[in-house]
Design a protein around this motif. Structure first.
Motif: not given
Length: 322
Positions: A114, A117-118, A120-121, A124-125, A293
């Motif tokens: 998690e 992911e915090y 990565y997100q 990506q944005a 990625e």
């Protein structure tokens, strides 16, 4: 069955395999406890123990650190042994449930994934500042001037190294010594995270804690590295392990990070600032520098690898190979 688990007979090994699978699924479904996590309580206890030991007259800093380690680790492990033995006397069902819960709280796979992911997100944005904020929550290096390449590298390094510390090593020590083994490793690793710094405050006080952590993590790190390697480019992974790991400051972290990067066919690492001081860390891996990625791909090395290990262990037990 409790005796059988530690003597390696078939029923005990089967129980251990099912406990491992159950604990991994509990971690995947529930994640770490949001409140009253035992390791958080242990961290608070450690702070009090440190203050007590530093006030002990007549002891060197190294001796104070050894005393602190003993006071922090030994009672908790002995209590775990007592509770497991008591649970067995009450009921095999109670024993099984207690062991599953203990192993579950020593594993931090979902939390690790998690946090990655915090990072990565927002990357990506295109939200660089939010990504920097998230990176600052999992690493001790300076993040205010980090570029995307640096943040991606920090995230992957954390996933690969902590994949061993928070997932594979507790699992492997559980297979070696049951729930007390998993608890022992997580306590030792937590103490290393709190006292294992090579700075003026902890260089001597935390010396023993750091060395014990290196010792207990040695075998799991190499098993973890092999698990990473088999999931990606095996030849690149093994070559990176052979040629790059020895240049890393950590005898275990270097093994899992170089091998993991090689398996992913990406390069991570390089110079980084820690507390305002530039550290000339060597690049790890092969190929181009990792992009965002590669973060979920690193997550999959940990998640898929841990479940593959558990089901492989179960299959080997059922086949009579152990």
């Amino acid at each position: 069955m409790l005796h059988e688990l530690f003597t390696g007979t078939m029923p005990g090994l089967l129980a251990g395999a099912w406990l491992l699978i159950g604990a991994l699924w509990l971690d995947k479904w529930l994640g770490e406890p949001r409140r009253f996590h035992p390791l958080a309580g242990f961290g608070n206890l450690v702070q009090r123990i440190e203050a007590f030991c530093r006030g002990m007259p007549g002891l060197s800093e190294k001796q104070q650190g050894v005393l602190g380690w003993l006071l922090a680790v030994v009672p908790v492990v002995l209590i775990t042994v007592f509770l497991v033995a008591l649970a067995w006397r009450l009921s095999p069902v109670v024993w099984f449930g207690l062991n599953a819960v203990i192993l579950y709280v020593t594993i931090g796979g979902r939390s690790l994934i998690e946090h990655a992911e915090y990072i990565y997100q927002p990357l990506q944005a295109g939200e660089i500042e939010r990504a920097r904020e998230q990176v600052s929550m999992i690493v001790s290096r300076n993040t205010e001037n980090m570029q995307e390449k640096d943040m991606v590298s920090a995230a992957i390094e954390s996933v690969l190294e902590n994949g061993n510390d928070a997932v594979f090593a507790p699992v492997i020590w559980f297979l070696i010594a049951g729930a007390p083994g998993a608890v022992l490793f997580r306590l030792v690793n937590t103490l290393d995270a709190m006292w294992g710094y090579k700075n003026e405050k902890y260089l001597h006080f935390g010396f023993f804690s750091a060395k014990i952590d290196d010792f207990l993590a040695w075998l799991p790190a190499r098993i973890t590295a092999l698990i990473y390697a088999f999931q990606g480019s095996f030849s690149h992974a093994m070559d990176c392990w052979r040629t790059q790991a020895k240049a890393c400051s950590s005898p275990n972290g270097g093994v899992v990070m170089t091998t993991g990067a090689g398996a992913l066919n990406v390069t991570i690492g390089g110079p980084a600032y820690y507390h305002g001081v530039l550290h000339e860390k060597q690049p790890m891996g092969v190929g181009p520098y990792a992009t965002a990625e590669a973060i979920p791909r690193a997550n999959r090395l940990v998640e898929r690898g841990s479940f593959a290990l558990s089901y492989l262990w179960l299959a080997c037990v059922l086949a009579g190979l152990f």
